[in-house]
Write a protein that holds these residues in place. Structure first.
Motif, PDB file in Angstrom:
ATOM      1  N   GLU A 345       0.817  -1.213   0.000  1.00  0.00           N
ATOM      2  CA  GLU A 345       0.000   0.000   0.000  1.00  0.00           C
ATOM      3  C   GLU A 345       0.850   1.261   0.000  1.00  0.00           C
ATOM      4  OE1 GLU A 345      -0.447  -2.600   1.855  1.00  0.00           O
ATOM      5  OE2 GLU A 345      -2.459  -3.344   1.385  1.00  0.00           O
ATOM      6  N   ASP A 346       1.997   1.222   0.700  1.00  0.00           N
ATOM      7  CA  ASP A 346       2.855   2.404   0.763  1.00  0.00           C
ATOM      8  C   ASP A 346       3.537   2.674  -0.577  1.00  0.00           C
ATOM      9  OD1 ASP A 346       2.390   2.986   3.525  1.00  0.00           O
ATOM     10  OD2 ASP A 346       3.646   1.277   4.029  1.00  0.00           O
ATOM     11  N   VAL A 347       3.839   1.605  -1.303  1.00  0.00           N
ATOM     12  CA  VAL A 347       4.412   1.770  -2.640  1.00  0.00           C
ATOM     13  C   VAL A 347       3.342   2.253  -3.614  1.00  0.00           C
ATOM     14  CG1 VAL A 347       5.477   0.555  -4.587  1.00  0.00           C
ATOM     15  CG2 VAL A 347       6.225   0.068  -2.238  1.00  0.00           C
ATOM     16  N   GLU A 348       2.138   1.701  -3.482  1.00  0.00           N
ATOM     17  CA  GLU A 348       1.068   2.029  -4.429  1.00  0.00           C
ATOM     18  C   GLU A 348       0.624   3.482  -4.312  1.00  0.00           C
ATOM     19  OE1 GLU A 348      -1.820  -0.935  -3.498  1.00  0.00           O
ATOM     20  OE2 GLU A 348      -0.586  -2.571  -4.312  1.00  0.00           O
ATOM     21  N   VAL A 349       0.640   4.034  -3.100  1.00  0.00           N
ATOM     22  CA  VAL A 349       0.212   5.421  -2.955  1.00  0.00           C
ATOM     23  C   VAL A 349       1.210   6.363  -3.626  1.00  0.00           C
ATOM     24  CG1 VAL A 349       1.374   5.943  -0.740  1.00  0.00           C
ATOM     25  CG2 VAL A 349      -0.809   7.011  -1.259  1.00  0.00           C
ATOM     26  N   ILE A 350       2.484   5.965  -3.650  1.00  0.00           N
ATOM     27  CA  ILE A 350       3.498   6.755  -4.362  1.00  0.00           C
ATOM     28  C   ILE A 350       3.277   6.660  -5.868  1.00  0.00           C
ATOM     29  CG2 ILE A 350       5.974   6.933  -4.857  1.00  0.00           C
ATOM     30  CD1 ILE A 350       6.477   5.935  -1.993  1.00  0.00           C
ATOM     31  N   ILE A 351       3.034   5.452  -6.356  1.00  0.00           N
ATOM     32  CA  ILE A 351       2.793   5.257  -7.787  1.00  0.00           C
ATOM     33  C   ILE A 351       1.598   6.090  -8.255  1.00  0.00           C
ATOM     34  CG2 ILE A 351       2.107   3.563  -9.535  1.00  0.00           C
ATOM     35  CD1 ILE A 351       3.687   1.469  -7.907  1.00  0.00           C
ATOM     36  N   CYS A 352       0.522   6.056  -7.472  1.00  0.00           N
ATOM     37  CA  CYS A 352      -0.678   6.819  -7.841  1.00  0.00           C
ATOM     38  C   CYS A 352      -0.396   8.318  -7.874  1.00  0.00           C
ATOM     39  CB  CYS A 352      -1.812   6.521  -6.860  1.00  0.00           C
ATOM     40  SG  CYS A 352      -2.473   4.834  -7.011  1.00  0.00           S
ATOM     41  N   SER A 353       0.438   8.777  -6.966  1.00  0.00           N
ATOM     42  CA  SER A 353       0.779  10.198  -6.947  1.00  0.00           C
ATOM     43  C   SER A 353       1.549  10.587  -8.206  1.00  0.00           C
ATOM     44  CB  SER A 353       1.602  10.520  -5.698  1.00  0.00           C
ATOM     45  OG  SER A 353       1.929  11.889  -5.647  1.00  0.00           O
ATOM     46  N   TYR A 354       2.484   9.751  -8.615  1.00  0.00           N
ATOM     47  CA  TYR A 354       3.237  10.035  -9.855  1.00  0.00           C
ATOM     48  C   TYR A 354       2.300  10.054 -11.063  1.00  0.00           C
ATOM     49  CZ  TYR A 354       7.929   9.728  -7.814  1.00  0.00           C
ATOM     50  OH  TYR A 354       9.080   9.973  -7.114  1.00  0.00           O
ATOM     51  N   PHE A 355       1.354   9.133 -11.120  1.00  0.00           N
ATOM     52  CA  PHE A 355       0.410   9.118 -12.238  1.00  0.00           C
ATOM     53  C   PHE A 355      -0.449  10.387 -12.261  1.00  0.00           C
ATOM     54  CE2 PHE A 355       0.683   4.298 -12.667  1.00  0.00           C
ATOM     55  CZ  PHE A 355       1.246   4.359 -13.933  1.00  0.00           C
ATOM     56  N   ARG A 356      -0.885  10.832 -11.093  1.00  0.00           N
ATOM     57  CA  ARG A 356      -1.709  12.038 -11.050  1.00  0.00           C
ATOM     58  C   ARG A 356      -0.941  13.251 -11.568  1.00  0.00           C
ATOM     59  NH1 ARG A 356      -3.471   9.812  -6.120  1.00  0.00           N
ATOM     60  NH2 ARG A 356      -2.055  11.159  -4.922  1.00  0.00           N
ATOM     61  N   HIS A 357       0.356  13.282 -11.326  1.00  0.00           N
ATOM     62  CA  HIS A 357       1.190  14.397 -11.785  1.00  0.00           C
ATOM     63  C   HIS A 357       1.786  14.155 -13.181  1.00  0.00           C
ATOM     64  CE1 HIS A 357       1.484  17.017  -8.175  1.00  0.00           C
ATOM     65  NE2 HIS A 357       1.153  15.905  -7.531  1.00  0.00           N
ATOM     66  N   LYS A 358       1.516  12.956 -13.730  1.00  0.00           N
ATOM     67  CA  LYS A 358       2.053  12.573 -15.038  1.00  0.00           C
ATOM     68  C   LYS A 358       3.588  12.658 -15.048  1.00  0.00           C
ATOM     69  CE  LYS A 358      -2.109  14.223 -17.408  1.00  0.00           C
ATOM     70  NZ  LYS A 358      -2.667  15.090 -18.486  1.00  0.00           N
ATOM     71  N   GLU A 359       4.178  12.273 -13.930  1.00  0.00           N
ATOM     72  CA  GLU A 359       5.638  12.278 -13.805  1.00  0.00           C
ATOM     73  C   GLU A 359       6.145  10.859 -14.034  1.00  0.00           C
ATOM     74  OE1 GLU A 359       7.712  14.604 -13.569  1.00  0.00           O
ATOM     75  OE2 GLU A 359       6.565  16.378 -12.982  1.00  0.00           O
ATOM     76  N   PHE A 360       6.111  10.431 -15.302  1.00  0.00           N
ATOM     77  CA  PHE A 360       6.403   9.033 -15.623  1.00  0.00           C
ATOM     78  C   PHE A 360       7.888   8.713 -15.504  1.00  0.00           C
ATOM     79  CE2 PHE A 360       2.780  10.461 -18.362  1.00  0.00           C
ATOM     80  CZ  PHE A 360       1.786   9.921 -17.568  1.00  0.00           C
ATOM     81  N   ASP A 361       8.746   9.647 -15.860  1.00  0.00           N
ATOM     82  CA  ASP A 361      10.180   9.395 -15.733  1.00  0.00           C
ATOM     83  C   ASP A 361      10.577   9.263 -14.259  1.00  0.00           C
ATOM     84  OD1 ASP A 361      10.504   9.452 -18.473  1.00  0.00           O
ATOM     85  OD2 ASP A 361      11.066  11.579 -18.540  1.00  0.00           O
ATOM     86  N   ARG A 362       9.995  10.107 -13.436  1.00  0.00           N
ATOM     87  CA  ARG A 362      10.307  10.026 -12.004  1.00  0.00           C
ATOM     88  C   ARG A 362       9.732   8.736 -11.399  1.00  0.00           C
ATOM     89  NH1 ARG A 362       8.796  16.192 -10.360  1.00  0.00           N
ATOM     90  NH2 ARG A 362       9.398  15.625  -8.214  1.00  0.00           N
TER      91      ARG A 362
END
Length: 410
Positions: A345-362
């Motif tokens: 869950e802690d990894v997934e919340v980070i992944i979702c945050s990157y998707f919301r910001h469209k920061e795919f490289d990061r």
């Protein structure tokens, strides 16, 4: 005489009790021997050991008596104390110290009868009394619940030169009334100690503060705590726990934040229980400043599990708040400190945050950093697949599906 009155009350009958635990140490062999022998042999064995070259200094009896008490052998411990008393009298020892030590042991088992017998022997031999032996006897009466005899002794001390009450005397009464739950008596003895020119010890402050918190007299607890701090006395773990409980019950704004600031400013030490409680309060409240403040206090300190919980709580807070830079700083700090992700869950919340910001490289950089020590599960892969499809990232989607196949999750 007041002392005679205490003596008459005492001999009407008093009971004994003992503490429990295992024992070990340099006297282990002798301890095992005494535990296994019948009570009738205890004094003879002690005399035999005392005459040996190994124990000729005579100091072996104290750790042995303590070990017998821990080994749930109070009767044999008392026999050791009786043997020592008889030896002191036989050798005509006129130093009050060893007699006081015997009485101190009596306080541990609430054996006021034996303590009074020792005291009477000292009196009968004309040995010079001092405050220490009176304090030992006061403690024994208090431990046995005989408050009247303890008070009588205190009044006797006040009238005797060389035996005046000292800070230890007052501390004993404060502690006893704390255990009895008498707030008025506690405060009276506290004030009496100050009026007599004594500063209560850290143990007395602990008794006062924890006692008032138990009684829910939070204003009194706060007053005593503030006075302790003004005297430059550093609170121990029990006092800090009581202070936190006091602040929590008062439900004032910024309670935990103010508490943590004082801990930081005073360089106070937090024990595991207090850290655990603070961690739960901070995580439940979701206050990021408090989480960050607590983390700074306990890093590389009390308990890795609480540090890990705080790291994860901070990361989740920043991720859900879409504070991307703070989130990255938080998980980088965690990983740099050698703390790993513990749940998907802690990894997934980070992944979702990157998707919301469209920061795919990061996002790629993050996944590359954790791949060596964190194995993605099905739900995490599903989030990645869904995100890459949503944004038409076909190459990343293809690679992710291949990774799933290799992991047996496709």
């Amino acid at each position: 005489m007041a002392l005679a009155a205490a003596r008459r009350r005492l001999w009407r009958g008093m009971g004994t009790a003992a503490a429990a635990a295992a024992a070990s140490g340099t006297e282990g062999t002798l301890l095992a021997r005494l535990v296994s022998e019948p009570e009738s042999r205890v004094k003879a064995t002690m005399e035999e050991v005392a005459s040996s070259a190994q124990h000729r200094d005579g100091g072996f009896w104290e750790p042995l008596a303590a070990a017998l008490l821990r080994a749930s052998s109070p009767t044999k411990a008392h026999l050791v104390l009786e043997w020592k008393l008889e030896k002191l009298l036989k050798e005509e020892i006129h130093d009050c110290g060893p007699y006081s030590t015997i009485i101190h042991f009596c306080a541990q088992t609430r054996n006021a009868a034996l303590a009074m017998r020792v005291f009477e022997c000292v009196e009968a031999r004309g040995i010079h009394l001092n405050t220490g032996i009176f304090n030992a006897l006061v403690n024994t009466f208090l431990s046995a619940g005989d408050l009247l005899s303890a008070m009588t002794l205190y009044e006797t001390m006040e009238d005797m030169d060389g035996c005046k009450p000292d800070s230890t005397t007052y501390d004993a009464f404060i502690s006893a009334f704390s255990l009895l739950g008498s707030g008025h008596a506690m405060m009276s003895w506290y004030v009496a100690a100050k009026n007599a020119g004594f500063t209560p010890s850290i143990q007395a402050f602990e008794s006062l503060i924890t006692g008032f918190v138990r009684l829910n007299k939070l204003d009194d607890a706060k007053t005593v705590f503030e006075e302790m701090i003004s005297l430059g006395i550093k609170p121990n773990s029990a006092i800090l726990e009581a202070n936190l409980e006091m602040l929590s019950r008062k439900e004032e704004a910024n309670t935990v934040r103010d508490f943590l600031k004082r801990v930081s400013d005073g360089n106070w030490e937090l024990n595991k229980a207090t850290v655990g409680r603070l961690t739960r309060i901070c995580l439940d409240g979701g206050e990021i400043d408090e989480m960050e403040q607590l983390l700074s206090l306990i890093q590389n300190g009390t308990d890795l599990s609480f540090e890990t919980q705080l790291h994860h709580g901070i990361i989740r807070f920043y991720a859900k708040a879409d504070r991307l830079a703070d989130m990255e700083d938080a998980f980088c700090r965690m990983l740099d400190n050698g703390v790993m992700f513990m749940c998907p869950e802690d990894v997934e919340v980070i992944i979702c945050s990157y998707f919301r910001h469209k920061e795919f490289d990061r996002l790629d950089l993050f996944l590359n950093r954790i791949q060596s020590f964190f194995k993605l599960n099905r739900s995490t892969y599903d989030i990645l697949v869904s995100g890459y499809r949503k944004f038409d990232l076909h190459e990343r989607l293809h690679l992710t599906i291949n990774d799933m196949r290799q992991a047996g999750l496709a």
